[in-house]
Write a protein that holds these residues in place. Structure first.
Motif, mmCIF file in Angstrom:
data_model
loop_
_atom_site.group_PDB
_atom_site.id
_atom_site.type_symbol
_atom_site.label_atom_id
_atom_site.label_comp_id
_atom_site.label_asym_id
_atom_site.label_seq_id
_atom_site.Cartn_x
_atom_site.Cartn_y
_atom_site.Cartn_z
ATOM 1 N N ALA A 133 -4.599 -1.437 -5.416
ATOM 2 C CA ALA A 133 -3.848 -2.694 -5.327
ATOM 3 C C ALA A 133 -2.353 -2.409 -5.257
ATOM 4 O O ALA A 133 -1.635 -3.007 -4.448
ATOM 5 C CB ALA A 133 -4.169 -3.591 -6.520
ATOM 6 N N THR A 144 0.068 -2.916 -1.794
ATOM 7 C CA THR A 144 1.323 -3.683 -1.841
ATOM 8 C C THR A 144 2.485 -2.823 -1.352
ATOM 9 O O THR A 144 3.327 -3.273 -0.568
ATOM 10 C CB THR A 144 1.604 -4.166 -3.278
ATOM 11 O OG1 THR A 144 0.527 -5.009 -3.706
ATOM 12 C CG2 THR A 144 2.901 -4.948 -3.351
ATOM 13 N N GLU A 145 2.517 -1.582 -1.806
ATOM 14 C CA GLU A 145 3.560 -0.641 -1.391
ATOM 15 C C GLU A 145 3.455 -0.344 0.102
ATOM 16 O O GLU A 145 4.467 -0.245 0.813
ATOM 17 C CB GLU A 145 3.409 0.642 -2.203
ATOM 18 C CG GLU A 145 4.452 1.709 -1.924
ATOM 19 C CD GLU A 145 4.186 2.967 -2.719
ATOM 20 O OE1 GLU A 145 5.076 3.396 -3.476
ATOM 21 O OE2 GLU A 145 3.072 3.532 -2.587
ATOM 22 N N TYR A 156 2.242 -2.258 2.449
ATOM 23 C CA TYR A 156 2.560 -3.444 3.243
ATOM 24 C C TYR A 156 4.061 -3.734 3.241
ATOM 25 O O TYR A 156 4.599 -4.258 4.218
ATOM 26 C CB TYR A 156 1.797 -4.646 2.688
ATOM 27 C CG TYR A 156 1.923 -5.903 3.509
ATOM 28 C CD1 TYR A 156 1.145 -6.097 4.648
ATOM 29 C CD2 TYR A 156 2.821 -6.898 3.158
ATOM 30 C CE1 TYR A 156 1.248 -7.253 5.402
ATOM 31 C CE2 TYR A 156 2.940 -8.054 3.909
ATOM 32 C CZ TYR A 156 2.148 -8.234 5.030
ATOM 33 O OH TYR A 156 2.271 -9.367 5.772
ATOM 34 N N ALA A 157 4.747 -3.395 2.154
ATOM 35 C CA ALA A 157 6.185 -3.685 2.030
ATOM 36 C C ALA A 157 6.993 -2.804 2.988
ATOM 37 O O ALA A 157 6.604 -1.675 3.311
ATOM 38 C CB ALA A 157 6.643 -3.463 0.597
ATOM 39 N N GLY A 169 9.021 -0.002 0.198
ATOM 40 C CA GLY A 169 7.618 0.229 0.520
ATOM 41 C C GLY A 169 7.414 1.383 1.475
ATOM 42 O O GLY A 169 8.366 2.042 1.910
ATOM 43 N N LYS A 183 -2.657 -9.014 7.246
ATOM 44 C CA LYS A 183 -2.811 -9.847 6.059
ATOM 45 C C LYS A 183 -3.095 -11.270 6.508
ATOM 46 O O LYS A 183 -2.466 -11.773 7.445
ATOM 47 C CB LYS A 183 -1.561 -9.807 5.180
ATOM 48 C CG LYS A 183 -1.701 -10.600 3.875
ATOM 49 C CD LYS A 183 -0.405 -10.630 3.078
ATOM 50 C CE LYS A 183 -0.086 -9.295 2.474
ATOM 51 N NZ LYS A 183 1.078 -9.387 1.535
ATOM 52 N N ASN A 242 -8.221 -10.947 -5.259
ATOM 53 C CA ASN A 242 -7.933 -10.542 -3.884
ATOM 54 C C ASN A 242 -9.184 -9.895 -3.311
ATOM 55 O O ASN A 242 -10.147 -9.633 -4.036
ATOM 56 C CB ASN A 242 -6.753 -9.563 -3.852
ATOM 57 C CG ASN A 242 -6.027 -9.566 -2.516
ATOM 58 O OD1 ASN A 242 -6.521 -10.074 -1.516
ATOM 59 N ND2 ASN A 242 -4.839 -8.988 -2.504
#
Length: 332
Positions: free
Chosen positions: A162, A166-167, A169-170, A176, A185, A278
């Protein structure tokens, strides 16, 4: 209460130390619950999880000039690194006495001629290994590495998927990795997933994959949609109560649930997804559980006496990662 001399106990455990190290090493190497969902890989310390990207190649012909592409194949890699995991366990004099006089003395008696031998030795070590496995499993998705904290049930051992998603996608500008495309997404994800809307939200995941020209190439590949077990139950309930036209979203084959539009994508409810609000999709072979190469670096154990207490010190290494962010699809 009788005083318990732990010297014989320590001797018995130390005598079997190599066996315990081997057993525990095999358990770590199997990946616990990660087995089957992840590529389980033993490494020394670091490894490059390599992927390749192909640039544009074709162009109009018969132009009379050569126009070479400069980026036909570009190799990129995520660096997978092992993280140290330890267990510091202590049995006090009183605890050792209670173990000797408890039902474990009947379940697995010690040496009848030695009142100091550990009753239930194999059982106790097995239970310790099982608990370590459970805590490593909790970190697979929900882990956030924090080396300044102590006993929190495994959630601080290493950054789980998770965190890494997130990392990934950033954007780099926001700290990121930017290796998961922005389009991977779901747009318009529900603020709250419920039994009434779960099938519609799963359908959004399917439509995203089918409408992406890079992802749709993997329509027939073996893949998984990882979800919270409660969400899986909601899907089953929705099908039973006809809350939605579920036959167009999922189907059951041989006791497993698959997405209709992605016939080889299995819906996978997993214990390590409990509490995760999620879901994500990826092809098989893209997720990695990393552990020590047990051929040359078996997890270490130490049994030592401190006063009348016994200490068990366990050290190992593990981590989790993905190889190709382009094949990760996030719900939110």
């Amino acid at each position: 209460m009788a005083t318990v001399d732990v010297s014989a106990l320590s001797d018995n455990l130390t005598r079997d130390k190599k066996d315990y190290e081997k057993i525990f090493g095999l358990k770590m190497a199997s990946g616990f619950a990660a087995k089957g969902d992840f590529v389980v890989m033993g490494i020394t310390q670091d490894i490059d999880l390599i992927r390749d990207e192909l640039g544009n190649i074709t162009q109009p012909g018969r132009t009379g000039v050569l126009n070479f592409t400069t980026n036909a194949i570009t190799q990129k890699a995520r660096r997978g690194t092992l993280k140290p995991v330890k267990g510091d366990i202590r049995f006090t004099e009183e605890e050792l006495y209670k173990l000797r006089t408890s039902y474990l003395g009947r379940r697995e008696p010690g040496d009848p001629k030695d009142i100091h031998s550990l009753a239930g030795r194999t059982y106790i070590m097995g239970r310790i290994f099982d608990r370590i496995g459970k805590e490593v499993n909790r970190a697979l998705i929900k882990g956030v590495e924090n080396r300044t904290t102590g006993l929190v049930g495994g959630l601080n051992l290493f950054d789980g998927l998770a965190f890494k998603f997130t990392e990934g996608y950033a954007t780099v500008a926001n700290g990121g990795k930017e290796d998961i495309p922005v389009g991977n997404k779901v747009t318009g994800a529900a603020a709250t997933v419920t039994e009434a809307n779960i099938l519609g939200e799963v359908k959004k995941m399917t439509e995203l994959i089918l409408s992406n020209e890079d992802l749709v190439e993997y329509r027939e590949e073996d893949a998984g949609l990882w979800i919270n077990p409660v969400w899986y139950q909601w899907i089953c309930n929705s099908l039973d109560s006809a809350l939605s036209n579920g036959s167009q979203v999922v189907t059951i084959r041989n006791g497993k649930m698959y997405l209709n539009a992605l016939p080889n994508t299995e819906v996978r409810p997993r214990v390590y997804m409990v509490g995760v609000n999620n879901m994500f999709w990826t092809v098989d072979g893209n997720l990695f559980y990393l552990h020590q190469d047990v051929e040359g670096d078996i997890p270490k154990m130490k049994f030592q006496e401190v006063g009348r207490d016994l200490q068990i010190l366990i050290d190992s290494e593990a981590n989790v990662d993905y190889a190709d962010g382009r094949l990760i699809v996030l719900y939110k």
